[in-house]
Design an enzyme around this catalytic site. Structure first.
Site, PDB file in Angstrom:
ATOM      1  N   ASP A 101       0.837  -1.134   0.040  1.00 28.65           N
ATOM      2  CA  ASP A 101       0.025  -0.142  -0.131  1.00 28.65           C
ATOM      3  C   ASP A 101       0.682   1.427  -0.108  1.00 28.65           C
ATOM      4  O   ASP A 101       0.473   2.237  -0.686  1.00 28.65           O
ATOM      5  CB  ASP A 101      -0.956   0.018   1.225  1.00 28.65           C
ATOM      6  N   ASP A 104       4.415   0.529   4.018  1.00 28.32           N
ATOM      7  CA  ASP A 104       4.498  -0.666   4.841  1.00 28.32           C
ATOM      8  C   ASP A 104       4.339  -1.852   4.201  1.00 28.32           C
ATOM      9  O   ASP A 104       4.623  -1.641   2.827  1.00 28.32           O
ATOM     10  CB  ASP A 104       3.452  -0.429   5.942  1.00 28.32           C
ATOM     11  N   TYR A 252      -7.439   2.701   8.964  1.00 29.80           N
ATOM     12  CA  TYR A 252      -6.540   3.225   7.789  1.00 29.80           C
ATOM     13  C   TYR A 252      -7.260   3.727   6.469  1.00 29.80           C
ATOM     14  O   TYR A 252      -6.911   4.610   6.071  1.00 29.80           O
ATOM     15  CB  TYR A 252      -5.626   2.059   7.442  1.00 29.80           C
ATOM     16  N   GLU A 495       5.414   9.775   3.653  1.00 33.49           N
ATOM     17  CA  GLU A 495       5.121   8.569   3.059  1.00 33.49           C
ATOM     18  C   GLU A 495       4.223   8.401   1.951  1.00 33.49           C
ATOM     19  O   GLU A 495       3.499   9.137   1.582  1.00 33.49           O
ATOM     20  CB  GLU A 495       4.128   7.831   4.380  1.00 33.49           C
TER      21      GLU A 495
END
Length: 522
Positions: A101, A104, A252, A495
């Site tokens: 994704d 991670d 999430y 990220e």
């Protein structure tokens, strides 16, 4: 007398000639200027490559390779290797493919399916531009890597595996995907625990991808379409948000509703099949219930309304008259125009959600999703206008042209690529300055190092730049004040996500050259 009279006549004719010449010159100049303006707003063959965007596209496309899971084929990323080869095995499934994704090692089906849908849309609209810079095959290969996974994640009509891995266990480790040993549980939606939005988004991904592969592999295309129709029926018949059925997903990728995904999926199925039933679905009772016409929204992994409005506008621009003249279809187009008007900075209805330097800014988390997604839609709508020879967009009394929409898209792309107060490219690997401490496990740990779940955290806390470059990663982006803090622990800004890559690939592909779009996907 006679001579003097003839001189007067000569002077008179001379003056007339001067006046006529002046008028002719003025008409000539006017025509030249008019033609220049119309040239910028008229469709035509692909223009010369914009080298900057072509180079950026080649870089952006590589992040899909960075994110791949499974047994890698023709691996181009030196620091990546095979990983997650046993995913799905506990249910006798092969879920080893797909993509991670973000930074991670989770496989979240909802945003991953959205990645596939947007990537498919990008290929369908701008495949010719991709091809001119040798990026069409990489895009198709990356798409198939995802759809192979999605096919395997749908083992029966009413079962869809929507997640591989445990967020809690996964985020308790800092290790390379090649070395991970943490549990990889599976999560599914079914008739007992439905997930309308994730099933519908996966249907949209399959339907759009079936169009991409139709002329390449008709058997594979038909398989995708079969899964798409089954998943849409499942999503529509068993209506319930996956956030309610499976509360853990809220942490999430919480869904704010499923109506937009149903319309989005039906729209793609209409394009893929041409069946009137799907058109009636979006223009009938479901449109009235879910379309929220006239209220501009932001296109994202969670909300597909703006994307649906632009996609259905394509039908309004290019569809057969008995369909394109539909009053309901015009509501979708008017709603798409409201979205466009909100993006144009000179419009009286322009959104105020911008930084001082002009970047669309909605959220401090993953801030670049909205400007890139909005620019992609603006570019599409501009090209629909150009191809259909629609010269004007009316915004509450103000008039704009397709080139105004393109100019907006360029402004956002240029900001991302370095024309910003930080003088930094937010696309990793592009330009002389880009983030070096990207929040990405695989990039942060040396490839020749083997780490366990916990001892890898020393690499998260390291003061040294990432030893591996996550080429093509689009990081989260700047704060509202146009600042960016390049720290590995700063996941809010640093990220990257796989779905953002699909959006930036679509945007850059459309900017590679100035051209019209195809009037039909089939």
């Amino acid at each position: 007398m006679g001579k003097k009279s003839r001189c007067k006549g000569c002077c008179g004719w001379f003056l007339v000639l001067i006046v006529l010449a002046t008028i002719a010159f003025g008409v000539f100049i006017t025509l030249i200027l008019k033609n220049k303006k119309s040239d910028s707003d008229a469709p035509g063959p692909p223009g010369s490559n914009a080298k900057k965007y072509a180079n950026a596209l080649k870089i952006a496309m590589q992040f899909f390779d960075v994110q791949k899971s499974g047994k890698l084929v023709d691996n181009k990323i030196s620091w990546r290797g095979d990983s997650a080869l046993k995913d799905g095995r506990q249910e006798k499934l092969d879920l080893s493919k797909g993509m991670y994704d973000a930074g991670d090692h989770m496989k979240f089906g909802f945003p991953l399916a959205y990645t596939a849908t947007v990537l498919s849309w990008s290929i369908l609209e701008y495949g010719d531009q991709m091809k001119t810079v040798n990026q069409l095959e990489p895009a198709q290969d990356s798409l198939k890597w995802i759809t192979d996974y999605l096919i395997n994640a749908h083992p029966s009509e009413n079962v869809l595996y929507i997640q591989v891995g445990s967020p809690k266990a996964d985020h308790s480790c800092w290790d390379r995907p090649e070395d991970m040993t943490e549990p990889r549980p599976l999560t599914q939606v079914n008739t007992s625990s439905p997930g309308t939005e994730v099933a519908a988004e996966t249907a949209a991904a399959m339907a759009s991808a079936s169009l991409v592969f139709k002329s390449i592999d008709s058997t594979y295309s038909s398989l995708l379409l079969k899964h798409a129709t089954q998943l849409f029926t499942f999503a529509d018949k068993h209506r319930k948000s996956y956030s309610i059925s499976i509360p853990e997903v809220k942490t999430y990728y919480n869904s704010t509703g499923y109506g937009d995904e149903l319309l989005w999926a039906a729209s793609w199925l209409y394009h893929a099949t041409g069946k009137q039933s799907y058109f009636e679905y979006v223009t009938g009772e479901n449109g009235e219930k879910f379309a929220n016409w006239g209220s501009p929204t932001w296109f994202s992994w969670d909300n597909k309304l703006a994307g649906t409005q632009v996609l259905l506008s394509r039908v309004s621009f290019f569809g057969p008259k008995d369909v394109s003249n539909s009053d309901i279809l015009q509501k979708y187009r008017k709603s798409a125009e409201a979205v466009m008007c909100g993006l144009l900075p000179e419009s009286s209805t322009a959104t105020s959600s911008r930084t001082d330097n002009g970047l669309i800014w909605v959220s401090e988390w993953n801030a670049l999703q909205q400007p890139v997604a909005s620019s992609f839609l603006a570019l599409l709508y501009s090209d629909y206008m150009l191809t259909s020879r629609t010269t004007k967009l009316s915004c509450d009394g103000d008039t704009f042209t397709p080139s105004d929409l393109r100019k907006f898209a360029i402004s956002q792309a240029d900001y991302v690529l370095g024309n910003n107060p930080m003088k930094m490219s937010y696309l990793v690997g592009y330009g002389d300055k880009y983030p070096e401490f990207v929040h990405h496990r695989g990039a942060s740990i040396p490839a020749d190092t083997t780490t366990g779940c916990k001892d890898g955290f020393k690499w998260l806390e390291s003061d040294e730049p990432n030893p591996n470059v996550a080429t093509g990663a689009l990081v989260g982006g700047p704060f509202l004040n146009d600042t960016y803090h390049d720290l590995r622990n700063n996941s809010m800004q640093g990220e990257p996500s796989t779905y953002n890559s699909a959006l930036i690939v679509g945007l850059l592909s459309g900017l590679v050259s100035t051209s019209s779009v195809v009037q039909s996907f089939t």
